[in-house]
Design a protein around this motif. Structure first.
Motif, short mmCIF file in Angstrom:
data_model
loop_
_atom_site.label_atom_id
_atom_site.label_comp_id
_atom_site.label_asym_id
_atom_site.label_seq_id
_atom_site.Cartn_x
_atom_site.Cartn_y
_atom_site.Cartn_z
N UNK A 1 40.33 48.57 39.35
CA UNK A 1 39.49 48.16 40.52
C UNK A 1 37.99 47.86 39.60
N UNK A 2 37.41 46.62 39.88
CA UNK A 2 36.27 46.55 39.69
C UNK A 2 35.23 46.34 40.95
N UNK A 3 33.82 46.39 40.75
CA UNK A 3 32.92 46.44 41.70
C UNK A 3 32.29 45.13 41.41
N UNK A 4 31.96 44.65 42.69
CA UNK A 4 31.09 43.06 42.81
C UNK A 4 30.15 43.29 44.09
N UNK A 5 28.93 43.59 43.40
CA UNK A 5 27.87 43.68 44.45
C UNK A 5 27.85 45.01 45.35
N UNK A 6 28.66 45.86 44.80
CA UNK A 6 28.65 47.13 45.83
C UNK A 6 29.99 47.14 46.44
#
Length: 442
Positions: free
Chosen positions: A84-89
């Motif tokens: 899982x990656x986070x993009x802008x929250x």
């Protein structure tokens, strides 16, 4: 997955636990870099870790192998790492095809393509909204990937250049440093969340992930991270993650994060003093001194603003290649990010239909009072009907914040809008060029 028969007595199948040692040895040899072609034991240990479950989402069945039935030998293999990656929250499920290799005698037969087809199908089944991989220049572009996320950028310096960090020769750094312990893991995981506020794309790492990567990996594994805790009066206020490669002739710093009650100057100076002392204690293989220290946490890291000559020269970045199989699905997932950007812009409250052309395909978005409604993939959009046009896979660069639309317009003559307001809207929606810092995880 059932075995798939290929040409020349080859079969494609998923691995089993019994394949661990053969795949590990194969990877350590096939990943050797020219001209020395020295085996890479750290990649072999990384392979073993993944087989053994150091990543709770990965096991033997996440490896594909191509076997030559005449010899019984594995001749090509890849592992699919769910993350899982986070993009802008916003957390986004994704997958990484990694440790990609084929024996030289079996190359240029399409074996990697066939395995990537399997992995992309796995990604679809698992709800992954994008894929990334890092490796051979250009190679993965033939599988629908595009360079879209900077990596390994920063600075490179020498051990001796760190002599002038403290103002006075006999003064002590603001923070002390020590090796991290298991009991530090909750602090590290909590502090790591600060990076999500500063960086657009990060890898999500909870306490369990940190614990396994710090204490569950083989010591020589390529992604076994070492962590130093920065303390003030016995209380942790930050940490940095580093690695010492096999030759022990350098130190790579991958991450530096601090709490709200610490500042970057104190943390940076303390880290640099600690690194200098560490480098002086390391004995490289073959003798000599550990002279080089590289900072690979990105060229926009706040620490780099704290000192000038001590950080040495700029270090060229490489990049992750990214594949987005369903653009509309990923854009929809990022709705909170897009709406926030619009609300804070000169075009707040904008309403209208937005058609974006990728020439052979396109994307249609509907806005009502600054709120994003339907997002749909389309077929080819006529040039005069599109508000913005991005050639090939260049839109991926804007979506992941590597380049703004304005920058892409300067890079590609066939990237443009018909109206100035549409140009401005593109830079708003995709955020422009943004700093990211993805520390690879297991």
């Amino acid at each position: 997955m059932e075995s798939i028969s290929l040409d020349d007595n080859l079969i494609l199948r998923t691995a089993t636990a019994d394949d661990r040692e053969e795949v590990a040895e194969f990877n350590s040899v096939v990943m050797a870099e020219p001209p020395e072609m020295t085996p890479e034991p750290e990649i072999g240990d990384w392979t073993r870790d993944l087989f053994d479950g150091v990543n709770r989402r990965v096991g033997p069945s996440d490896f594909t192998v191509v076997e030559d039935t005449k010899t019984g030998k594995i001749v090509s293999t890849i592992v699919y790492i769910s993350q899982v990656w986070n993009m802008g929250g916003v957390d986004v499920p994704m997958g990484m095809p990694e440790i990609v290799g084929t024996h030289p005698d079996y190359r240029r037969r399409g074996l990697i393509l066939k395995q990537f087809d399997v992995m992309h199908e796995w990604g679809k089944e698992r709800g992954h909204l994008f894929n990334t991989v890092m490796g051979i220049p250009y190679y993965y572009k033939q599988f629908g990937y595009e360079y879209a996320l900077d990596a390994w950028g920063g600075r490179a310096t020498s051990r001796t250049a760190l002599a002038g960090v403290l103002e006075k020769k006999d003064s002590k750094p603001p923070f002390t440093a020590r090796d991290a312990k298991r009991s530090d893991v909750p602090f590290i995981a909590k502090t790591e969340l600060h990076s999500h506020q500063r960086l657009f794309v990060t890898a999500v790492r909870d306490a369990k992930i940190f614990e396994r990567e710090m204490f569950g990996c083989r010591e020589g594994s390529m992604v076994a991270y070492r962590v130093r805790i920065l303390e003030r009066d016995g209380e942790p206020v930050g940490y940095y993650i580093y690695d010492v490669p096999t030759k022990r002739d350098m130190i790579r710093v991958d991450s530096l994060e601090i709490t709200d009650n610490a500042n970057w100057l104190d943390a940076t100076s303390s880290m640099l003093v600690d690194l200098k002392a560490m480098a002086e204690e390391i004995e490289p293989v073959g003798g000599g001194k550990c002279e080089k220290i590289e900072f690979e946490f990105g060229s926009e890291h706040p620490a780099l603003n704290m000192f000038d000559t001590q950080f040495g020269a700029a270090k060229s970045s490489y990049a992750w290649v990214v594949r987005v199989p369903d653009v509309a699905a990923l854009v929809s997932r990022l709705t909170p990010v897009i709406e926030k950007r619009l609300a804070e812009s000169d075009l707040r409250g904008w309403s209208g239909d937005l058609k974006i052309s990728f020439y052979r395909s396109g994307l249609q978005m509907k806005f009502d009072g600054g709120k994003l409604g339907a997002v749909e993939n389309t077929g080819s959009i006529e040039r005069h009907d599109a508000q913005a046009l991005y050639p090939d896979l260049s839109f991926t660069k804007a979506l992941f914040g590597q380049h703004s639309f304005t920058q892409l317009r300067d890079m590609y003559s066939d990237c443009f809008t018909h109206k100035r307001s549409h140009h401005v809207l593109q830079d708003i929606l995709w955020g422009g060029q943004q700093a990211s810092g993805v520390l690879p995880t297991n």
